[in-house]
Enzyme design. Structure first.
Site, PDB file in Angstrom:
ATOM      1  N   ARG A  60       0.808  -1.299   0.145  1.00  0.00           N
ATOM      2  CA  ARG A  60      -0.153  -0.024  -0.058  1.00  0.00           C
ATOM      3  C   ARG A  60       0.759   1.195  -0.099  1.00  0.00           C
ATOM      4  O   ARG A  60       0.723   2.375  -0.797  1.00  0.00           O
ATOM      5  CB  ARG A  60      -1.182  -0.051   1.279  1.00  0.00           C
ATOM      6  N   GLN A  92      -9.064   9.206   8.773  1.00  0.00           N
ATOM      7  CA  GLN A  92      -9.014   7.899   9.160  1.00  0.00           C
ATOM      8  C   GLN A  92      -8.059   7.155   8.003  1.00  0.00           C
ATOM      9  O   GLN A  92      -7.389   6.008   8.350  1.00  0.00           O
ATOM     10  CB  GLN A  92     -10.145   7.042   9.063  1.00  0.00           C
ATOM     11  N   HIS A 110      -5.547   7.129  12.440  1.00  0.00           N
ATOM     12  CA  HIS A 110      -5.355   5.668  12.389  1.00  0.00           C
ATOM     13  C   HIS A 110      -3.848   5.321  11.817  1.00  0.00           C
ATOM     14  O   HIS A 110      -3.443   4.374  11.324  1.00  0.00           O
ATOM     15  CB  HIS A 110      -6.329   4.984  11.353  1.00  0.00           C
ATOM     16  N   CYS A 121      10.179   1.658  21.921  1.00  0.00           N
ATOM     17  CA  CYS A 121      10.237   3.042  22.558  1.00  0.00           C
ATOM     18  C   CYS A 121       9.076   3.761  22.397  1.00  0.00           C
ATOM     19  O   CYS A 121       8.840   5.019  22.685  1.00  0.00           O
ATOM     20  CB  CYS A 121      11.638   3.689  22.456  1.00  0.00           C
ATOM     21  N   CYS A 140      15.866   4.201  19.608  1.00  0.00           N
ATOM     22  CA  CYS A 140      16.633   3.438  20.427  1.00  0.00           C
ATOM     23  C   CYS A 140      17.451   2.244  19.913  1.00  0.00           C
ATOM     24  O   CYS A 140      17.974   1.749  20.632  1.00  0.00           O
ATOM     25  CB  CYS A 140      15.245   2.989  21.503  1.00  0.00           C
ATOM     26  N   SER A 178     -17.783   4.974   5.764  1.00  0.00           N
ATOM     27  CA  SER A 178     -18.930   4.140   5.823  1.00  0.00           C
ATOM     28  C   SER A 178     -19.660   4.203   7.284  1.00  0.00           C
ATOM     29  O   SER A 178     -20.497   3.754   7.679  1.00  0.00           O
ATOM     30  CB  SER A 178     -18.617   2.712   5.617  1.00  0.00           C
ATOM     31  N   LEU A 203     -20.838   8.649  -1.176  1.00  0.00           N
ATOM     32  CA  LEU A 203     -21.354   8.117  -2.264  1.00  0.00           C
ATOM     33  C   LEU A 203     -22.543   7.038  -2.102  1.00  0.00           C
ATOM     34  O   LEU A 203     -23.618   7.351  -2.764  1.00  0.00           O
ATOM     35  CB  LEU A 203     -20.345   7.235  -2.915  1.00  0.00           C
TER      36      LEU A 203
HETATM   37  N1  APR Z   1     -16.778   9.862  -2.890  1.00  0.00           N
HETATM   38  C1  APR Z   1     -17.201   9.942  -1.928  1.00  0.00           C
HETATM   39  N2  APR Z   1     -17.412   8.607  -0.694  1.00  0.00           N
HETATM   40  C2  APR Z   1     -17.027   7.684  -1.304  1.00  0.00           C
HETATM   41  C3  APR Z   1     -16.433   7.407  -2.752  1.00  0.00           C
HETATM   42  C4  APR Z   1     -16.363   8.839  -3.586  1.00  0.00           C
HETATM   43  N3  APR Z   1     -15.800   8.743  -4.697  1.00  0.00           N
HETATM   44  N4  APR Z   1     -16.217   6.178  -3.141  1.00  0.00           N
HETATM   45  C5  APR Z   1     -16.501   5.551  -1.968  1.00  0.00           C
HETATM   46  N5  APR Z   1     -17.036   6.261  -1.226  1.00  0.00           N
HETATM   47  C6  APR Z   1     -17.595   5.966   0.159  1.00  0.00           C
HETATM   48  C7  APR Z   1     -18.456   4.588   0.219  1.00  0.00           C
HETATM   49  O1  APR Z   1     -19.685   4.679  -0.063  1.00  0.00           O
HETATM   50  C8  APR Z   1     -18.218   4.259   1.756  1.00  0.00           C
HETATM   51  O2  APR Z   1     -19.317   4.562   2.590  1.00  0.00           O
HETATM   52  O3  APR Z   1     -16.515   5.747   1.084  1.00  0.00           O
HETATM   53  C9  APR Z   1     -17.125   5.019   2.209  1.00  0.00           C
HETATM   54  C10 APR Z   1     -15.450   4.102   2.259  1.00  0.00           C
HETATM   55  O4  APR Z   1     -15.930   3.261   3.399  1.00  0.00           O
HETATM   56  P1  APR Z   1     -15.081   2.149   4.155  1.00  0.00           P
HETATM   57  O5  APR Z   1     -14.407   1.386   2.769  1.00  0.00           O
HETATM   58  O6  APR Z   1     -15.413   1.629   5.121  1.00  0.00           O
HETATM   59  O7  APR Z   1     -13.670   2.967   4.705  1.00  0.00           O
HETATM   60  P2  APR Z   1     -13.548   4.010   5.907  1.00  0.00           P
HETATM   61  O8  APR Z   1     -15.004   4.446   6.417  1.00  0.00           O
HETATM   62  O9  APR Z   1     -12.673   5.002   5.816  1.00  0.00           O
HETATM   63  O10 APR Z   1     -13.192   2.787   6.943  1.00  0.00           O
HETATM   64  C11 APR Z   1     -12.786   3.221   8.188  1.00  0.00           C
HETATM   65  O11 APR Z   1     -11.944   0.996   8.841  1.00  0.00           O
HETATM   66  O12 APR Z   1     -10.703  -0.646   7.971  1.00  0.00           O
HETATM   67  C12 APR Z   1     -10.827   0.399   8.802  1.00  0.00           C
HETATM   68  O13 APR Z   1      -8.977   1.552   9.594  1.00  0.00           O
HETATM   69  C13 APR Z   1      -9.825   1.495   8.403  1.00  0.00           C
HETATM   70  O14 APR Z   1      -9.738   3.864   8.564  1.00  0.00           O
HETATM   71  C14 APR Z   1     -10.746   2.525   8.117  1.00  0.00           C
HETATM   72  C15 APR Z   1     -11.606   2.648   8.772  1.00  0.00           C
END
Ligand code: APR
Length: 233
Positions: A60, A92, A110, A121, A140, A178, A203
Site C-alpha cells: 500500500r 482515518q 489511524h 520505545c 533506541c 462508511s 457516495l
Molecule cells: N466519494 C465519496 N464517498 C465515496 C466514494 C467517492 N468517490 N467512493 C466510496 N465512497 C464511500 C463509500 O460509500 C463508503 O461509505 O466511502 C466509504 C468508504 O468506506 P470504507 O471502505 O469502510 O472506509 P472507511 O469508512 O474509511 O473505513 C474506516 O475502517 O478498515 C478500517 O482503519 C480502517 O480507516 C479505516 C476504517
C-alpha cells in the site's frame, strides 16, 4: 447549515481518496474483500505473521507513488489555507494525499503509511520504501520497527485533541466514510448531543447517514469543491 460556522471539524475516510485510485475497505473491490482484517490489521496478526503484515503495508505504501490528490483533497487544502476560523481535518486514511494537496491542520487518527513506529520505545519516524520485520529503530536501536498503523483493538491517535476540537466546533462534516468503525463513527453522535450542525458527503448511505442534518449523496470530487466554494463565497 449554520449561516456562518466558525469552528469546523472535518472527518474523512477512504471515500475521499477513492477517485485518486486508492482502494476503499468495504464495498466492491475493497481491501477487506481481498484480505481478512484479522490477518493483517491486528496486533495478533503482527505477532503471528510479521512478514505478511509488513508486506501488506509495503504494497500500500508503494502504491502511494502511483496516485495523486483529487479535487476533494485540493478543495479541503484550499479551505485550510483560506478559512480564518478554527479548522481541524481528522482523517482515518493512512495515505498522504491530504498533505500532498496542502492541508496543514490535519491529524491522522489511524496512523500513516509513510511512518514507522518502534514497538519498544514508541517513537515514530518517517519511512519510505519497504519496512522489513526486524528493522532497527532510529532512536533506541531496537529491531522492532512496525508499520505506524493503528490496528483494530489499538487506541487511535490524539483522541484528546479530536474531542477538544469537537467540543469547540459549531459544524461537523463527514466525508467518504462508511461509519463502520468507532470511535470515528461516534463523532456525529457527540456533535448532535452538543446540538451543532452536521453534514455528510458520501457516495452511498453510511451507517450514520440518518444522524446528519444534511446528508449529500455523490462523489467527493464533486460535492466537496461545491461545498468549499459555498463556504468561502
Ligand atoms: N466519494 C465519496 N464517498 C465515496 C466514494 C467517492 N468517490 N467512493 C466510496 N465512497 C464511500 C463509500 O460509500 C463508503 O461509505 O466511502 C466509504 C468508504 O468506506 P470504507 O471502505 O469502510 O472506509 P472507511 O469508512 O474509511 O473505513 C474506516 O475502517 O478498515 C478500517 O482503519 C480502517 O480507516 C479505516 C476504517
Amino acid at each position: 447549515m449554520p449561516s456562518h460556522p466558525r469552528n469546523i471539524v472535518i472527518l474523512t475516510g477512504a471515500g475521499v481518496s477513492a477517485e485518486s485510485g486508492v482502494a476503499t475497505f468495504r464495498g466492491p473491490g475493497g481491501l477487506w474483500e481481498g484480505q481478512r482484517v484479522e490477518d493483517v490489521c491486528t496486533p495478533q496478526a503482527l505477532a503471528r505473521d510479521p512478514v505478511l503484515v509488513h508486506r501488506f503495508y509495503d504494497e500500500r505504501r508503494a502504491k502511494l507513488a502511483e496516485v495523486e490528490p483529487n479535487a476533494a483533497h485540493h478543495a479541503l487544502a484550499r479551505l485550510d489555507a483560506e478559512w480564518d476560523g478554527e479548522l481541524l481535518l481528522v482523517t482515518q486514511n493512512v495515505d498522504d494525499l491530504h498533505e500532498r494537496a496542502g492541508s496543514k491542520r490535519l491529524l491522522h487518527m489511524h496512523g500513516e503509511l509513510n511512518s514507522a513506529l518502534c514497538a519498544a520505545c514508541g517513537k515514530r519516524q518517517r519511512w519510505e520504501g519497504a519496512l522489513p520485520p526486524g528493522s532497527a529503530c532510529g532512536s533506541c536501536g531496537a529491531p522492532l520497527l512496525r508499520p505506524d498503523i493503528v490496528f483494530f483493538g489499538e487506541m487511535p491517535y490524539a483522541m484528546h485533541v479530536i474531542e477538544r476540537a469537537l467540543g469547540a466546533a459549531d459544524l461537523f462534516v463527514s466525508i467518504g466514510t462508511s461509519g463502520a468503525v468507532y470511535p470515528a463513527a461516534g463523532f456525529v453522535h457527540s456533535a448532535r448531543r452538543r446540538g451543532i450542525n452536521t453534514l455528510e458527503m458520501n457516495l452511498d448511505p453510511s451507517e450514520g447517514s440518518t444522524m446528519f442534518d444534511d446528508s449529500r449523496r455523490g462523489p467527493a470530487g464533486e460535492l466537496v469543491p461545491q461545498w468549499v466554494e459555498s463556504l468561502l463565497r
